[in-house]
Write a protein that holds these residues in place. Structure first.
Motif, short mmCIF file in Angstrom:
data_model
loop_
_atom_site.label_atom_id
_atom_site.label_comp_id
_atom_site.label_asym_id
_atom_site.label_seq_id
_atom_site.Cartn_x
_atom_site.Cartn_y
_atom_site.Cartn_z
N THR A 49 -46.88 -46.85 -11.72
CA THR A 49 -45.53 -46.93 -11.38
C THR A 49 -44.87 -45.88 -12.10
OG1 THR A 49 -43.67 -48.54 -11.93
CG2 THR A 49 -45.45 -48.48 -13.56
N ALA A 50 -43.75 -45.58 -11.71
CA ALA A 50 -42.39 -44.30 -12.41
C ALA A 50 -41.92 -45.29 -13.62
CB ALA A 50 -41.79 -44.19 -11.15
N VAL A 51 -42.01 -46.39 -13.73
CA VAL A 51 -41.40 -47.22 -14.78
C VAL A 51 -42.11 -47.08 -16.22
CG1 VAL A 51 -40.62 -49.56 -15.85
CG2 VAL A 51 -40.63 -49.17 -13.19
N GLU A 52 -41.45 -46.50 -17.33
CA GLU A 52 -42.02 -46.17 -18.22
C GLU A 52 -42.04 -47.54 -18.99
OE1 GLU A 52 -42.75 -43.47 -19.94
OE2 GLU A 52 -42.25 -42.02 -18.14
N PRO A 53 -43.25 -47.74 -19.87
CA PRO A 53 -43.51 -48.99 -20.31
C PRO A 53 -42.35 -49.13 -21.57
CG PRO A 53 -45.17 -47.31 -20.98
CD PRO A 53 -44.41 -46.40 -20.06
N ASP A 54 -42.14 -50.46 -21.73
CA ASP A 54 -41.48 -50.92 -22.79
C ASP A 54 -42.05 -52.11 -23.15
OD1 ASP A 54 -39.06 -51.05 -24.44
OD2 ASP A 54 -37.73 -51.01 -22.88
N PHE A 55 -41.08 -52.89 -24.16
CA PHE A 55 -41.86 -53.88 -24.84
C PHE A 55 -41.83 -55.02 -23.78
CE2 PHE A 55 -39.64 -51.66 -28.48
CZ PHE A 55 -40.74 -51.65 -29.39
N ASP A 56 -41.31 -55.14 -22.67
CA ASP A 56 -41.66 -56.31 -21.85
C ASP A 56 -43.00 -56.22 -21.26
OD1 ASP A 56 -41.36 -53.64 -20.30
OD2 ASP A 56 -40.85 -54.79 -18.52
N ILE A 57 -43.72 -55.15 -21.49
CA ILE A 57 -45.20 -55.26 -20.86
C ILE A 57 -46.06 -55.98 -21.72
CG2 ILE A 57 -45.03 -52.60 -19.93
CD1 ILE A 57 -46.71 -51.79 -22.31
N ILE A 58 -45.72 -56.23 -23.21
CA ILE A 58 -46.64 -57.08 -24.11
C ILE A 58 -47.13 -58.52 -23.42
CG2 ILE A 58 -46.46 -58.43 -25.99
CD1 ILE A 58 -44.69 -56.24 -27.43
N GLY A 59 -46.31 -59.13 -22.51
CA GLY A 59 -46.67 -60.57 -21.99
C GLY A 59 -47.18 -60.30 -20.63
N MET A 60 -47.26 -59.06 -20.20
CA MET A 60 -47.61 -58.75 -18.67
C MET A 60 -49.31 -58.94 -18.64
SD MET A 60 -45.10 -56.15 -17.50
CE MET A 60 -45.70 -56.18 -15.71
N GLY A 61 -49.86 -59.52 -17.48
CA GLY A 61 -51.19 -59.61 -17.48
C GLY A 61 -52.09 -58.68 -16.81
N PHE A 62 -51.52 -57.32 -16.60
CA PHE A 62 -52.24 -56.16 -16.33
C PHE A 62 -53.53 -55.74 -17.22
CE2 PHE A 62 -48.69 -54.26 -18.44
CZ PHE A 62 -49.25 -53.26 -19.33
N ASP A 63 -54.31 -54.85 -16.74
CA ASP A 63 -55.46 -54.33 -17.57
C ASP A 63 -55.13 -53.08 -17.76
OD1 ASP A 63 -57.36 -56.67 -17.26
OD2 ASP A 63 -56.81 -56.31 -15.21
N ASP A 64 -54.28 -52.30 -17.25
CA ASP A 64 -53.94 -50.97 -17.34
C ASP A 64 -52.68 -50.32 -16.79
OD1 ASP A 64 -54.37 -48.36 -18.58
OD2 ASP A 64 -56.72 -48.20 -18.04
N TYR A 65 -52.29 -49.31 -17.47
CA TYR A 65 -50.93 -48.91 -16.86
C TYR A 65 -50.83 -47.50 -17.09
CZ TYR A 65 -45.67 -49.49 -17.09
OH TYR A 65 -44.41 -49.58 -16.55
N LEU A 66 -50.40 -46.86 -15.76
CA LEU A 66 -50.52 -45.58 -15.45
C LEU A 66 -49.03 -45.36 -14.83
CD1 LEU A 66 -53.70 -44.81 -13.31
CD2 LEU A 66 -53.28 -44.56 -15.79
N VAL A 67 -48.42 -44.02 -15.77
CA VAL A 67 -47.05 -43.55 -15.29
C VAL A 67 -47.34 -42.53 -14.41
CG1 VAL A 67 -44.69 -42.71 -16.00
CG2 VAL A 67 -46.04 -44.46 -17.59
N LYS A 68 -46.40 -42.69 -13.15
CA LYS A 68 -46.42 -41.70 -12.28
C LYS A 68 -45.57 -40.56 -12.52
CE LYS A 68 -45.88 -44.95 -8.25
NZ LYS A 68 -45.01 -45.53 -7.34
N PRO A 69 -46.27 -39.31 -12.30
CA PRO A 69 -47.08 -39.09 -10.94
C PRO A 69 -48.62 -39.00 -11.80
CG PRO A 69 -46.15 -37.01 -11.87
CD PRO A 69 -45.43 -38.10 -12.43
N VAL A 70 -49.53 -39.67 -10.91
CA VAL A 70 -50.89 -39.48 -11.23
C VAL A 70 -51.75 -38.79 -10.41
CG1 VAL A 70 -50.56 -42.26 -12.33
CG2 VAL A 70 -51.21 -41.64 -9.89
N SER A 71 -53.12 -38.33 -11.28
CA SER A 71 -53.81 -37.27 -10.25
C SER A 71 -54.80 -38.16 -9.70
CB SER A 71 -54.30 -36.28 -11.13
OG SER A 71 -55.25 -37.11 -12.12
N LYS A 72 -55.47 -37.54 -8.81
CA LYS A 72 -56.87 -38.13 -8.22
C LYS A 72 -57.79 -38.63 -9.16
CE LYS A 72 -60.46 -36.89 -4.99
NZ LYS A 72 -61.04 -36.10 -3.97
N ALA A 73 -57.97 -37.54 -10.13
CA ALA A 73 -58.90 -37.85 -11.31
C ALA A 73 -58.44 -39.04 -12.03
CB ALA A 73 -59.09 -36.77 -12.06
N GLU A 74 -57.24 -39.30 -12.28
CA GLU A 74 -56.69 -40.47 -13.02
C GLU A 74 -56.82 -41.73 -12.44
OE1 GLU A 74 -52.84 -39.15 -15.88
OE2 GLU A 74 -52.64 -38.61 -13.72
N LEU A 75 -56.79 -41.72 -11.15
CA LEU A 75 -56.74 -42.84 -10.46
C LEU A 75 -58.31 -43.28 -10.34
CD1 LEU A 75 -54.80 -42.77 -6.97
CD2 LEU A 75 -54.48 -44.05 -9.08
#
Length: 194
Positions: A82-108
């Motif tokens: 996502t293009a959304v920069e992480p903030d404290f709201d992510i603490i309660g979210m059930g994701f396993d990882d977080y990538l900030v766009k733009p992302v590269s092929k290698a990162e994916l």
């Protein structure tokens, strides 16, 4: 569709970006693409191993899609891309990882590999704990002579030894991949859920 390949669901409302991610990944994974949250919820089922999920989408946000995935108790890993920069709201979210766009092929590729590796680790641990529990139960109920005479007990001990080695190898691979921080978070969160 090759059933041997892991399944990746890309959820991205920008078609050009979704198609780019698909092109990057389709040679190594079974890739499905959803262009909005509703399509994602229709597409996801127990066959999906990894979800790459955009947070900001019209109508049904990635946050809502993530909540629904977890409510459905689907056994998949989710990386927010996502293009959304992480903030404290992510603490309660059930994701396993977080990538900030733009992302590269290698990162994916790296994030998918790490999520699949952690899924393998989770399954190995579940099996290890189940077998260890059976061994502990038998150890408490049977005497030494009964245990020594049992072919099934010998096989159980052998399976435990092999599985312990595999778990150690998987942990080493996770640590080698630079994902030690996430592994320790997984272990800490699994301990707090009990």
């Amino acid at each position: 569709m090759d059933t041997e390949l892991s399944s990746v669901l890309i959820v991205e409302d920008e078609p050009d970006l979704a198609n780019l991610y698909t092109a990057w990944l389709e040679s190594e994974y079974n890739v499905c693409t959803a262009y909005d949250g509703s399509e994602a919820l229709d597409a996801i089922d127990e066959t999906v191993d990894v979800v790459l999920l955009d947070r900001r989408m019209p109508e049904l946000s990635g946050d809502t899609v993530l909540e629904t995935i977890r409510e459905r108790d689907l056994d998949c890993r989710v990386a927010m891309v996502t293009a959304v920069e992480p903030d404290f709201d992510i603490i309660g979210m059930g994701f396993d990882d977080y990538l900030v766009k733009p992302v590269s092929k290698a990162e994916l590729h790296h994030v998918i590999e790490q999520l699949l590796l952690r899924s393998t680790y989770d399954e190995q641990l579940r099996t290890l704990f189940a077998l260890a529990s059976k061994k502990a139960l038998l150890d408490g109920e049977k005497n030494e002579a009964e245990l020594a005479a049992s072919r099934e007990y010998d096989e159980l001990e052998d399976r435990l030894a092999v599985l312990r080695t595999r778990v150690d190898e998987t942990v080493a691979a996770v640590l080698e991949g630079g994902d030690a921080r996430q592994l320790s978070q997984d272990i800490a969160s699994s301990g707090s859920e009990e």
